[in-house]
Design an enzyme around this catalytic site. Sequence first.
Site: not given
Ligand code: SDX
Length: 433
Positions: A367, A310
Amino acid sequence: MTKTTASDTAQLIIDGKTHTLPIVRGTEGDAAIDISNLLRDTGYITLDTGYKNTGSCSSAITYLDGNKGILRYRGYPIEELADKCAFIEVAYLLLHNKLPNSRELEDFKVLLERFALLHEDMIHFFDHFPPNASPMSILSVMVNSLCNYYPEMGDDPLQDLNITAARLISKIRTIAAFSYKKSLGHPLVYPRADLSYCGNFLNMMFDKPVKPYTVRPEVVAALNKLLILHADHEQNCSTSTVRLVGSAGVNLYASISAGINALWGPLHGGANEAVIDMLELIYADDNNFEKYINKAKDKNDPFRLSGFGHRVYRTFDPRGTIIKKACDEILEVLNVSDPLLDIARQLEEIALRDEYFIERNLYPNVDFYSGIIYRAIGIPTNMFTVMFALGRLPGWIAQWKEQREDPGTRIGRPRQVYTGEPARKFVPLEERT
Ligand code: SDX
């Protein structure tokens, strides 16, 4: 108008010159550096891809603390609201900054019942969507089209807002259920005055001429809880979209339709559908958890654990914790056992022991478990994000209203750093290589 206090300041030294910037602090001590005059005073803008460090507004609606896993709507902890309220009470709270008394709640119910039907002409829209049309595309089209049938969002949108808000909250439920019935080729089931908000939705979804549907209080309670948990979440992607589109002065229906489209994304609300697809993939692959955990960690692999991580929460998403517990309750009541719940639990356990997820503070979000409950209720996977939109609608409206009521609101128009070609001489067609 929301209240922030400008207390202390920050010093910014650029090209040897010191600039003093005000620091504003919110109710819970959350602090921000106010850069409203940065460009005018320094000639510099800030750059913050994805707005990880940037606040777009002050707001009095929702407070969340990502480090402590705190979420409150209008000051009330989400745990209490989810346990003790009906969804329409929370919708009223978000819109009016107060929990409704009996009279106010009754009046709100009357409005929701009055606006439950869809204009009969709009029902013909459904005839022109292919059977496999995405319910999210249908939802955004139908919501956008409401402005043609209910144009009260005229010169003074705020004047009619309570009516328009009730109309939207009631009709989105009818649109969602009708799109499901149409996708099955089944007769539409109309809303009934004797059913609650959630009871009506369930009946419109599942009642059939050949087999009447029994609206069970436990299922209504589970749906109420899910919609409450999704009702608002400060300046997430779709809410920011509603605000940005609304800042151009467009009507509420169009702003909400834009929010629906933003929510559709698999990184946002679409994740609840992607979680089920992911769990089914693991189930079909003999529960090969290690393979999918490694794929999620592999930078060269686009696969991510859906429902994990998140932008704000650096610990358990409080909503996910509540939903996980509710899974057991509803599956027991319905005497359903879902192998995907066991897979979700094992996946969570393995990930939370893995250094990669620990050092990045990746936990299950809202989710991760919600789809298990929707499945148990009988809602098809391709409607899970529609359910998210039904829950989020009151939050979107409250945020749009707060922005529209704020005299300090300006059209949202971010800047950029240009990295393209320097100025160059035009080349006529005949001279081009
Ligand atoms: C919602 O914003 C809100 O409040 C949203 C929400 C709401 O109520 O409105 O809470 C609802 O959208 C919840 C999130 C639903 N999405 C997912 O579950 C999709 C999977 N999650 C990711 O794609 C990610 O965690 C996000 C999109 C939710 C957040 O992305 P960020 O903040 O841009 O973080 P990032 O992609 O920069 O990740 C930081 C690190 C990275 O690794 P490094 O580059 O540091 O090595 O964490 C890793 C990412 O690769 N990472 C994951 C991951 N989520 C982040 N690695 C594997 N699996 C994951 N799910």
